[in-house]
Design an enzyme around this catalytic site. Structure first.
Site, PDB file in Angstrom:
ATOM      1  N   SER A   8     -18.844 -81.664  16.370  1.00 23.93           N
ATOM      2  CA  SER A   8     -18.690 -80.977  17.617  1.00 23.93           C
ATOM      3  C   SER A   8     -19.227 -79.474  17.158  1.00 23.93           C
ATOM      4  O   SER A   8     -19.082 -78.866  16.169  1.00 23.93           O
ATOM      5  CB  SER A   8     -17.235 -81.031  18.133  1.00 23.93           C
ATOM      6  OG  SER A   8     -16.568 -80.148  17.127  1.00 23.93           O
ATOM      7  N   CYS A   9     -19.482 -78.858  18.400  1.00 23.25           N
ATOM      8  CA  CYS A   9     -19.944 -77.446  18.409  1.00 23.25           C
ATOM      9  C   CYS A   9     -19.194 -76.978  19.690  1.00 23.25           C
ATOM     10  O   CYS A   9     -18.813 -77.560  20.536  1.00 23.25           O
ATOM     11  CB  CYS A   9     -21.276 -77.408  18.196  1.00 23.25           C
ATOM     12  SG  CYS A   9     -22.423 -77.839  19.810  1.00 23.25           S
ATOM     13  N   PRO A  10     -19.237 -75.524  19.726  1.00 23.16           N
ATOM     14  CA  PRO A  10     -18.438 -74.908  20.802  1.00 23.16           C
ATOM     15  C   PRO A  10     -19.084 -75.244  22.169  1.00 23.16           C
ATOM     16  O   PRO A  10     -18.256 -75.491  23.242  1.00 23.16           O
ATOM     17  CB  PRO A  10     -18.876 -73.212  20.440  1.00 23.16           C
ATOM     18  CG  PRO A  10     -18.816 -73.253  19.101  1.00 23.16           C
ATOM     19  CD  PRO A  10     -19.629 -74.533  18.687  1.00 23.16           C
ATOM     20  N   THR A  16     -24.107 -80.541  17.967  1.00 25.12           N
ATOM     21  CA  THR A  16     -23.037 -81.575  17.808  1.00 25.12           C
ATOM     22  C   THR A  16     -24.059 -82.895  17.541  1.00 25.12           C
ATOM     23  O   THR A  16     -23.642 -83.777  16.657  1.00 25.12           O
ATOM     24  CB  THR A  16     -22.330 -82.056  19.361  1.00 25.12           C
ATOM     25  OG1 THR A  16     -21.685 -80.998  19.472  1.00 25.12           O
ATOM     26  CG2 THR A  16     -21.557 -83.261  19.315  1.00 25.12           C
TER      27      THR A  16
END
Length: 509
Positions: A8-10, A16
């Site tokens: 996951s990424c922001p 992601t």
């Protein structure tokens, strides 16, 4: 070995899925089986419990808290940032193998899961052991990551509203659509009226855009203080809008509200008061103090600073605009979705929220320059792989095909696999090409009200041909420079792969 992974990424868009692909591909090459759950912006499909049970270990490559982390209790695991998995998947897998060989572990921490927090909540990941600078960046990115969807939805609807208005009213449409009374839209909407549809798009976009500063402030505060920071953060952001302090005020109130809520939540209070602390005391006191500071103490100075910044931007013209475009372009091309790239992008999208902008405003030109420059790196790498395949590995040639769509969609991260394999040559080429595009976009005067979309929002860009020309020139510069630099000193990976291919080729009879 068998591994399960969560990425996951922001923003839940590029990193992601790139991390997931890198782990799967590298694992397969090393003889391991890696099954990935991507917790992206579009949600996720949970891993099959049977797959988790059969796994030897777990890889968390996440910049947000992993949802339902307790599913992996007892499994050996490694926990790294998502960029680590994109740039060094083999290193991450080596860590995972070492963790499995070290034996079973206690259940990993479950902060952020429903079981630990009493119910679902927004996700973030701030390392309390990191340095001050890193934590400040993580707090800011928490706010920005939740703000971007509001900006994208609102900005595109507003831009569409203006486009429809020009078709419905003519040249005066951009002014007419802003003057349609709200009550007239509510009570007299006609599904066949272009003017009504223009007003609907504009008003809905405005409503979404109104959340920009409160969401930014609220989730910065949330990153600092967890859920106690949400109320004072949103209140502070709303007050910032009221007093004219804009996004700068939202940044300030996010930190003020977050630290106030964190401080109050740590008070030692009698047991009888603890139950009302998170419901009444913390939101009441932190919101009151944040509101007082913004209305009475710091709100007006920040508003004056915002007004000065807006006046300075509107006063820019000619060579100064071109230089600004070159600088913003270089920032977009430098770290390809990293902090410097996000600073330039955030500067552009928050400029869209400035009130009273007219067509052709500098803020709209800045947005066009930033988006054009952000498209260049993946497109340039893709072009280079097409014209000089022998300078790239087979994996990079495949990544080049995917980079075309990513670049056209304004996803700079499409160039990351190339930068990970050959950092300095790719980054130098990207920086130069993106800088050229930023400068050219300013020079041709293109402007854009939509904060995202790439070529898919081309009808919303003024002087679209000039915009495309700027992107094309930057793409060619980037591709030409990376080909030149790689030709001067071929990559050892490419040489090794070509030698292996030659050794495996059949010998002529």
């Amino acid at each position: 070995m068998k591994f399960v992974a969560v990425t996951s990424c922001p923003t839940g868009i590029a990193h992601t899925y790139m991390a997931a692909e890198a782990l799967e591909t590298t694992g397969k090459a090393g003889g391991h089986e890696v099954v990935v759950e991507t917790q992206g912006s579009a949600g996720s499909t949970p891993l099959d419990p049977a797959v988790i049970a059969a796994a030897d270990g777990v890889i968390f490559a996440a910049d947000l808290e992993v949802k339902d982390r307790e599913r992996f209790a007892g499994k050996p695991f490694v926990d790294v940032g998502v960029k680590k998995a994109v740039h060094d998947p083999s290193g991450v897998l080596d860590q995972a193998v070492a963790a499995v060989e070290a034996g079973p572990v206690a259940a990993p921490a479950t902060a952020g899961t429903p079981a630990a927090s009493g119910g679902p909540r927004p996700a973030t990941k701030v390392d309390p052991n990191a340095g001050v600078g890193t934590r400040i960046r993580q707090w800011l990115m928490t706010g920005v990551s939740y703000m971007i969807p509001f900006v994208a939805a609102g900005g595109i609807m507003i831009a569409l509203g203006f486009m429809v208005a020009q078709a419905a009213w003519g040249e005066t449409g951009a002014v007419e659509v802003t003057q349609v009374p709200l009550q007239e839209l509510i009570s007299g909407f006609s599904i066949t009226s272009g003017q009504d549809w223009a007003a609907l798009l504009f008003q809905t976009g405005n409503a979404a855009f109104a959340f920009l500063v409160p969401v930014l402030s609220g989730f910065i505060a949330y990153g600092i203080a967890d859920r106690p920071g949400l109320v004072p953060g949103f209140v502070g952001g709303s007050v910032s809008v009221l007093v004219g302090a804009g996004f700068l005020g939202g940044l300030v109130t996010g930190f003020v509200a977050g630290f106030l809520a964190l401080w109050i939540s740590r008070w030692k209070v009698p047991k009888g008061v603890r139950g009302v602390m998170p419901v009444v005391v913390i939101p009441l006191l932190s919101s009151l103090i944040t509101g007082f500071l913004m209305f009475v103490v710091i709100g007006q100075p920040i508003a004056n600073l915002m007004e000065g910044l807006t006046s300075w931007l509107n006063g820019l013209s000619g060579s100064n605009l071109v230089l600004m475009g070159a600088l913003l372009g270089a920032m977009m091309g430098f770290d390809l979705g990293g902090p410097i790239n996000k600073v330039a992008y955030t500067f552009a999208v928050t400029g869209l929220a400035t009130e009273g902008l007219s067509a052709g405003a500098v803020q709209y030109q800045i947005m066009a320059a930033v988006m054009a420059a952000g498209m260049v790196a993946p497109l340039g790498m893709a072009l280079a792989t097409f014209v000089r395949k022998r300078l790239f590995t087979h994996a990079e040639q495949e990544n080049g095909k995917a980079a075309v769509l990513l670049g056209l969609s304004f996803i700079s991260e499409g160039a990351i696999p190339f930068a990970a394999a050959d950092p300095w040559r790719v980054i130098v080429s990207s920086l130069v090409g993106s800088s050229v595009t930023g400068a050219l976009t300013m020079a041709v005067g293109s402007d854009l009200r939509a904060p995202h979309g790439g070529v898919w929002v081309l009808p919303l860009i003024s002087n679209p041909l000039g915009f495309l020309l700027a992107v094309a020139v930057g793409t060619v510069v980037t591709a030409g420079l990376v080909v030149l630099l790689k030709s001067l000193k071929p990559s050892p990976l490419v040489q090794a792969e070509q030698a292996a291919d030659a050794a495996a080729a059949p010998v002529p009879a």
